[in-house]
Design a protein around this motif. Sequence first.
Motif, short mmCIF file in Angstrom:
data_model
loop_
_atom_site.label_atom_id
_atom_site.label_comp_id
_atom_site.label_asym_id
_atom_site.label_seq_id
_atom_site.Cartn_x
_atom_site.Cartn_y
_atom_site.Cartn_z
N ILE A 153 0.87 -1.18 0.00
CA ILE A 153 0.00 0.00 0.00
C ILE A 153 0.90 1.22 0.00
O ILE A 153 1.82 1.33 0.81
CB ILE A 153 -0.92 0.04 1.24
CG1 ILE A 153 -1.78 -1.21 1.32
CG2 ILE A 153 -1.79 1.29 1.22
CD1 ILE A 153 -2.58 -1.32 2.59
N GLY A 154 0.65 2.12 -0.92
CA GLY A 154 1.37 3.39 -1.01
C GLY A 154 0.44 4.36 -1.68
O GLY A 154 -0.66 4.60 -1.22
N ASP A 155 0.87 4.89 -2.81
CA ASP A 155 -0.02 5.73 -3.61
C ASP A 155 -1.10 4.89 -4.27
O ASP A 155 -2.08 5.40 -4.76
CB ASP A 155 0.77 6.47 -4.68
CG ASP A 155 1.68 7.53 -4.08
OD1 ASP A 155 1.42 7.94 -2.94
OD2 ASP A 155 2.64 7.94 -4.75
N ALA A 156 -0.88 3.58 -4.29
CA ALA A 156 -1.84 2.63 -4.86
C ALA A 156 -1.83 1.38 -3.98
O ALA A 156 -0.93 1.18 -3.17
CB ALA A 156 -1.45 2.27 -6.29
N VAL A 157 -2.85 0.56 -4.15
CA VAL A 157 -2.92 -0.72 -3.45
C VAL A 157 -2.56 -1.80 -4.46
O VAL A 157 -3.16 -1.87 -5.53
CB VAL A 157 -4.34 -0.97 -2.89
CG1 VAL A 157 -4.41 -2.31 -2.19
CG2 VAL A 157 -4.76 0.14 -1.95
N LEU A 158 -1.57 -2.62 -4.13
CA LEU A 158 -1.15 -3.69 -5.02
C LEU A 158 -1.63 -5.02 -4.46
O LEU A 158 -1.45 -5.30 -3.27
CB LEU A 158 0.37 -3.71 -5.15
CG LEU A 158 1.00 -2.44 -5.71
CD1 LEU A 158 2.51 -2.59 -5.75
CD2 LEU A 158 0.45 -2.12 -7.08
#
Length: 192
Positions: free
Chosen positions: A127-132
């Motif tokens: 999880i960061g700028d998007a969820v992977l």
Amino acid sequence: MLLSEIVGKNVYAGKALRGVCRGVCLSLKSRAVKYLLCSRETAKSNDYTEFSVGVGCVGAIDDAVVLRRMRTAVPKNCARFFAGRPVYSEDGAYLGIASDLAMENFVATRLITDTGKTYPAAAISAIGDAVLLKRAPLFPLGRLVPEGVALPDAPAGTVVTRAVLKSAVMSGKLIRLTSKLLPGTDYALSLL
């Protein structure tokens, strides 16, 4: 409980308003929600001061989040989760926008996207700028130990991991555990 039921609610310590809940900190290993991410400013402001409160401090969640005590903490070994982030598969395929997170006893169980699709929380890899998302783990990894299965190292509500499966094998309860996790197996279990 859903993350959307907490986000945007006022956070009180006693009768004093301390801020607004904005998101959670999630352990990527156990999927446990460790902290509530809060801000001192109103939920409409994008420029805010953030603070974290451990979920152990939460007393009740009704119309507001009521803390038993106000003890701020620095989040460790967890990822900040907010709704509204794009979700991608491990292959780079766009899956939608993270709209909600289903939780049971502050353990994430499902990620819900704006398209209405749900993914097991055990598939969240970063999880960061998007969820992977990685591929969903094999059954029954990532599910919760159900009531009625007494394992020595894993009480009900614990996330099923390889260690929990090993404990079930050692105690002779692997079949009971896995069959309890299957949908519609209440009748079959009464025969065991």
